[in-house]
Design a protein around this motif. Structure first.
Motif, PDB file in Angstrom:
ATOM      1  N   ASN A 255       0.595  -7.475   5.136  1.00  0.00           N
ATOM      2  CA  ASN A 255       0.784  -6.393   6.106  1.00  0.00           C
ATOM      3  C   ASN A 255      -0.174  -6.510   7.289  1.00  0.00           C
ATOM      4  OD1 ASN A 255      -1.175  -5.812   4.049  1.00  0.00           O
ATOM      5  ND2 ASN A 255      -1.219  -3.664   4.658  1.00  0.00           N
ATOM      6  N   MET A 256      -1.398  -6.968   7.049  1.00  0.00           N
ATOM      7  CA  MET A 256      -2.349  -7.095   8.148  1.00  0.00           C
ATOM      8  C   MET A 256      -1.912  -8.181   9.126  1.00  0.00           C
ATOM      9  SD  MET A 256      -6.493  -7.581   8.155  1.00  0.00           S
ATOM     10  CE  MET A 256      -6.724  -9.298   8.558  1.00  0.00           C
ATOM     11  N   ASP A 257      -1.479  -9.304   8.590  1.00  0.00           N
ATOM     12  CA  ASP A 257      -1.045 -10.395   9.467  1.00  0.00           C
ATOM     13  C   ASP A 257       0.254 -10.040  10.186  1.00  0.00           C
ATOM     14  OD1 ASP A 257      -3.233 -12.046   8.906  1.00  0.00           O
ATOM     15  OD2 ASP A 257      -2.313 -12.696   7.035  1.00  0.00           O
ATOM     16  N   ALA A 258       1.121  -9.260   9.544  1.00  0.00           N
ATOM     17  CA  ALA A 258       2.352  -8.818  10.203  1.00  0.00           C
ATOM     18  C   ALA A 258       2.020  -7.973  11.430  1.00  0.00           C
ATOM     19  CB  ALA A 258       3.213  -8.020   9.232  1.00  0.00           C
ATOM     20  N   LEU A 259       0.974  -7.166  11.321  1.00  0.00           N
ATOM     21  CA  LEU A 259       0.558  -6.324  12.449  1.00  0.00           C
ATOM     22  C   LEU A 259      -0.134  -7.125  13.533  1.00  0.00           C
ATOM     23  CD1 LEU A 259       0.091  -3.485  13.714  1.00  0.00           C
ATOM     24  CD2 LEU A 259      -2.076  -3.429  12.457  1.00  0.00           C
ATOM     25  N   THR A 260      -1.061  -8.005  13.123  1.00  0.00           N
ATOM     26  CA  THR A 260      -1.940  -8.647  14.104  1.00  0.00           C
ATOM     27  C   THR A 260      -1.375  -9.915  14.735  1.00  0.00           C
ATOM     28  OG1 THR A 260      -3.084  -9.902  12.363  1.00  0.00           O
ATOM     29  CG2 THR A 260      -3.996  -7.745  12.961  1.00  0.00           C
TER      30      THR A 260
ATOM     31  N   TYR B 104       1.444  -5.485  -4.161  1.00  0.00           N
ATOM     32  CA  TYR B 104       0.124  -5.384  -3.529  1.00  0.00           C
ATOM     33  C   TYR B 104      -0.894  -6.074  -4.421  1.00  0.00           C
ATOM     34  CZ  TYR B 104      -0.779  -1.167  -6.493  1.00  0.00           C
ATOM     35  OH  TYR B 104      -0.944  -0.277  -7.534  1.00  0.00           O
ATOM     36  N   SER B 105      -1.903  -6.616  -3.771  1.00  0.00           N
ATOM     37  CA  SER B 105      -2.954  -7.316  -4.502  1.00  0.00           C
ATOM     38  C   SER B 105      -3.714  -6.318  -5.363  1.00  0.00           C
ATOM     39  CB  SER B 105      -3.910  -8.014  -3.518  1.00  0.00           C
ATOM     40  OG  SER B 105      -4.948  -8.658  -4.220  1.00  0.00           O
ATOM     41  N   ASN B 106      -3.796  -6.603  -6.656  1.00  0.00           N
ATOM     42  CA  ASN B 106      -4.440  -5.692  -7.602  1.00  0.00           C
ATOM     43  C   ASN B 106      -5.506  -6.448  -8.397  1.00  0.00           C
ATOM     44  OD1 ASN B 106      -4.644  -3.085  -8.723  1.00  0.00           O
ATOM     45  ND2 ASN B 106      -3.432  -3.679 -10.494  1.00  0.00           N
ATOM     46  N   GLY B 107      -6.265  -7.260  -7.650  1.00  0.00           N
ATOM     47  CA  GLY B 107      -7.286  -8.107  -8.265  1.00  0.00           C
ATOM     48  C   GLY B 107      -7.149  -9.558  -7.850  1.00  0.00           C
ATOM     49  N   ASN B 108      -6.092  -9.868  -7.104  1.00  0.00           N
ATOM     50  CA  ASN B 108      -5.877 -11.247  -6.643  1.00  0.00           C
ATOM     51  C   ASN B 108      -6.833 -11.653  -5.533  1.00  0.00           C
ATOM     52  OD1 ASN B 108      -4.105 -13.067  -7.863  1.00  0.00           O
ATOM     53  ND2 ASN B 108      -2.316 -11.890  -7.233  1.00  0.00           N
ATOM     54  N   ASP B 109      -7.485 -10.674  -4.915  1.00  0.00           N
ATOM     55  CA  ASP B 109      -8.497 -10.940  -3.890  1.00  0.00           C
ATOM     56  C   ASP B 109      -9.817 -10.356  -4.380  1.00  0.00           C
ATOM     57  OD1 ASP B 109      -6.835 -11.609  -1.080  1.00  0.00           O
ATOM     58  OD2 ASP B 109      -5.730 -10.393  -2.523  1.00  0.00           O
ATOM     59  N   GLY B 110     -10.908 -11.085  -4.178  1.00  0.00           N
ATOM     60  CA  GLY B 110     -12.173 -10.574  -4.700  1.00  0.00           C
ATOM     61  C   GLY B 110     -13.402 -11.162  -4.046  1.00  0.00           C
ATOM     62  N   ILE B 111     -14.536 -10.515  -4.329  1.00  0.00           N
ATOM     63  CA  ILE B 111     -15.846 -10.951  -3.829  1.00  0.00           C
ATOM     64  C   ILE B 111     -16.642 -11.486  -5.011  1.00  0.00           C
ATOM     65  CG2 ILE B 111     -17.959 -10.262  -2.648  1.00  0.00           C
ATOM     66  CD1 ILE B 111     -16.390  -7.915  -1.431  1.00  0.00           C
ATOM     67  N   LEU B 112     -17.091 -12.721  -4.901  1.00  0.00           N
ATOM     68  CA  LEU B 112     -17.881 -13.362  -5.952  1.00  0.00           C
ATOM     69  C   LEU B 112     -19.335 -13.489  -5.518  1.00  0.00           C
ATOM     70  CD1 LEU B 112     -15.509 -16.290  -7.058  1.00  0.00           C
ATOM     71  CD2 LEU B 112     -15.920 -14.136  -8.269  1.00  0.00           C
TER      72      LEU B 112
ATOM     73  N   PRO C  69      -6.255  -0.204  -4.259  1.00  0.00           N
ATOM     74  CA  PRO C  69      -4.844  -0.457  -4.581  1.00  0.00           C
ATOM     75  C   PRO C  69      -3.902  -0.054  -3.452  1.00  0.00           C
ATOM     76  CG  PRO C  69      -5.670   1.462  -5.770  1.00  0.00           C
ATOM     77  CD  PRO C  69      -6.856   0.793  -5.157  1.00  0.00           C
ATOM     78  N   GLY C  70      -2.904  -0.884  -3.227  1.00  0.00           N
ATOM     79  CA  GLY C  70      -1.885  -0.565  -2.242  1.00  0.00           C
ATOM     80  C   GLY C  70      -2.246  -0.879  -0.811  1.00  0.00           C
ATOM     81  N   GLU C  71      -3.388  -1.523  -0.570  1.00  0.00           N
ATOM     82  CA  GLU C  71      -3.816  -1.785   0.803  1.00  0.00           C
ATOM     83  C   GLU C  71      -3.508  -3.202   1.279  1.00  0.00           C
ATOM     84  OE1 GLU C  71      -7.631  -0.353   2.074  1.00  0.00           O
ATOM     85  OE2 GLU C  71      -7.596   1.325   0.670  1.00  0.00           O
TER      86      GLU C  71
ATOM     87  N   PRO D 224       3.501   8.626   1.663  1.00  0.00           N
ATOM     88  CA  PRO D 224       2.608   8.702   2.827  1.00  0.00           C
ATOM     89  C   PRO D 224       1.482   7.664   2.784  1.00  0.00           C
ATOM     90  CG  PRO D 224       2.986  10.880   1.865  1.00  0.00           C
ATOM     91  CD  PRO D 224       3.522   9.872   0.887  1.00  0.00           C
ATOM     92  N   GLN D 225       1.211   7.107   1.589  1.00  0.00           N
ATOM     93  CA  GLN D 225       0.118   6.141   1.468  1.00  0.00           C
ATOM     94  C   GLN D 225       0.329   4.934   2.375  1.00  0.00           C
ATOM     95  OE1 GLN D 225      -0.510   4.429  -2.433  1.00  0.00           O
ATOM     96  NE2 GLN D 225      -2.121   3.068  -1.720  1.00  0.00           N
ATOM     97  N   LEU D 226       1.572   4.505   2.536  1.00  0.00           N
ATOM     98  CA  LEU D 226       1.848   3.324   3.347  1.00  0.00           C
ATOM     99  C   LEU D 226       1.413   3.538   4.797  1.00  0.00           C
ATOM    100  CD1 LEU D 226       3.027   0.519   3.730  1.00  0.00           C
ATOM    101  CD2 LEU D 226       5.298   1.553   3.929  1.00  0.00           C
ATOM    102  N   LYS D 227       1.733   4.689   5.334  1.00  0.00           N
ATOM    103  CA  LYS D 227       1.329   5.015   6.699  1.00  0.00           C
ATOM    104  C   LYS D 227      -0.200   5.056   6.816  1.00  0.00           C
ATOM    105  CE  LYS D 227       1.511   8.782  10.069  1.00  0.00           C
ATOM    106  NZ  LYS D 227       1.936  10.189  10.287  1.00  0.00           N
ATOM    107  N   ALA D 228      -0.859   5.680   5.838  1.00  0.00           N
ATOM    108  CA  ALA D 228      -2.324   5.778   5.849  1.00  0.00           C
ATOM    109  C   ALA D 228      -2.964   4.396   5.758  1.00  0.00           C
ATOM    110  CB  ALA D 228      -2.790   6.662   4.690  1.00  0.00           C
ATOM    111  N   THR D 229      -2.380   3.523   4.935  1.00  0.00           N
ATOM    112  CA  THR D 229      -2.887   2.152   4.799  1.00  0.00           C
ATOM    113  C   THR D 229      -2.780   1.409   6.117  1.00  0.00           C
ATOM    114  OG1 THR D 229      -2.437   1.942   2.436  1.00  0.00           O
ATOM    115  CG2 THR D 229      -2.439  -0.089   3.720  1.00  0.00           C
TER     116      THR D 229
END
Length: 352
Positions: free
Chosen positions: A89-94, A111-119, A208-210, A291-296
């Motif tokens: 969604n971010m790349d679709a916008l930018t 939506y990524s639910n742990g597929n992205d992370g900080i190590l 979640p959902g972002e 409404p979460q989609l709009k807020a995200t």
């Protein structure tokens, strides 16, 4: 005899011309995709004939084309080289939307639910990153994840030093003595996490959902050819049904996806476990219509504006309009990214 042969030749020529004319008149579409757990079902759908089945139903031709470099695939779509593309969604916008290409998120797949992370090497938490360098692909969803993690811990990007690192180099970099923390996505995340003293200190499961994985298509193309939306939507939900569950056929489907993405069934299932894959049209609708989609998308737009991703001279975060079933965000006179529930509703009602 000669007349009969000539008549037969003429009939064959007319028949061949008719077939070629029909083939030429058949609308054809190209969709690009890149390797990621949430997008592997598209490759399987094409290889197994599911895409062809649905394309034939609507009298069109659809070809999925793999592009090895993810950002390059999005750029090629934006440049008009493809009718659709898998992207976040971010790349679709930018990228396409900011670039003036009116695009529609036809399928919100997961939506990524742990597929992205900080190590982090050694013990610690987000606060431990203060004053430290962090390696990631700058201005990617990894950068967004870091910003959200810092925000949730009462910090900001000013408290850390971002080191731009190509995704192909991240795992190797984390193996060196100089790199203490990275932000990345699977399968790179899983590979880096295997390194000694590696600890996951934040993941997309905490937002979640972002970070959404989409199939985006050109809006003008979709309006002209609604059969494209119907065929792609039908193929997607049939594929999800085929790959879900413990049956031998479902395992065979996931095994094929795993091998195509460079892992095995166990590894692929682990990636899927960290991916909130919307299992059917009804669960997709529940999310897309909320409404979460709009807020995200507001959060994503504000991050993107702060980092100069909404175009040179963009006056504010709401410069690009985003349409969702629950309402709009941004400039309604400059709507360039649309989330639609039209085709998912048809799938949920069994009307495709």
């Amino acid at each position: 005899m000669i007349k009969a042969c000539l008549r037969l030749l003429l009939l064959c020529t007319v028949a061949l011309f008719s077939v070629n004319t029909l083939a030429a008149d058949k609308p054809s579409f190209k969709i690009c995709w890149s390797i990621y757990a949430g997008w592997m079902p598209w490759d399987f759908a094409q290889q197994s004939g599911i895409v062809k089945k649905w394309a034939d139903k609507y009298g069109i031709d659809i070809q999925f084309v793999q592009v090895n470099d993810y950002i390059e695939s999005v750029n090629q779509y934006t440049a008009g080289g493809f009718d659709g593309c898998t992207m976040t969604n971010m790349d679709a916008l930018t990228i396409p939307a900011t670039g003036g290409v009116d695009s529609t998120a036809l399928i919100v797949g997961d939506y990524s639910n742990g597929n992205d992370g900080i190590l982090l090497k050694g013990k610690g938490n987000i606060a431990s990153l203060k004053g430290k360098p962090i390696n990631l692909v700058e201005l990617s969803v990894s950068h967004y994840l870091l910003a959200r993690a810092l925000e949730k811990s009462g910090m900001s990007e000013k408290d850390v030093k971002v080191v731009n690192t190509a995704d192909a180099d991240l795992v190797a970099a984390f193996g060196t003595a100089d790199v203490h923390s990275i932000v990345t996505w699977n399968p790179l995340l899983a590979e880096a996490e295997k390194q000694p003293d590696s600890h996951l200190i934040f993941s997309s499961a905490q937002i979640p959902g972002e970070i959404l994985d989409l199939l985006v298509v050109n809006t003008a193309t979709l309006k002209k050819y609604p059969q494209l939306g119907k065929a792609l939507t039908g193929a997607w939900y049939e594929t999800l049904k085929t790959m879900s569950g413990p049956s031998d056929s479902a395992k065979a489907a996931r095994t094929q996806m795993a091998q195509a993405s460079g892992t095995d069934l166990t590894g692929f299932d682990q990636q899927l476990a960290a991916t909130h894959l919307f299992s059917d049209a009804k669960t997709t609708l529940d999310f897309v219509d909320s409404p979460q989609l709009k807020a995200t998308m507001q959060l994503v737009a504000e991050f993107s504006f702060k980092h100069g991703l909404l175009g040179e001279g963009a006056p504010s975060a709401d410069v690009v309009g985003v349409e969702t079933p629950a309402g709009h965000w941004g400039d309604t006179n400059n709507l360039k990214l649309r989330f639609t529930d039209e085709y998912t509703k048809l799938a949920a009602a069994g009307q495709l």
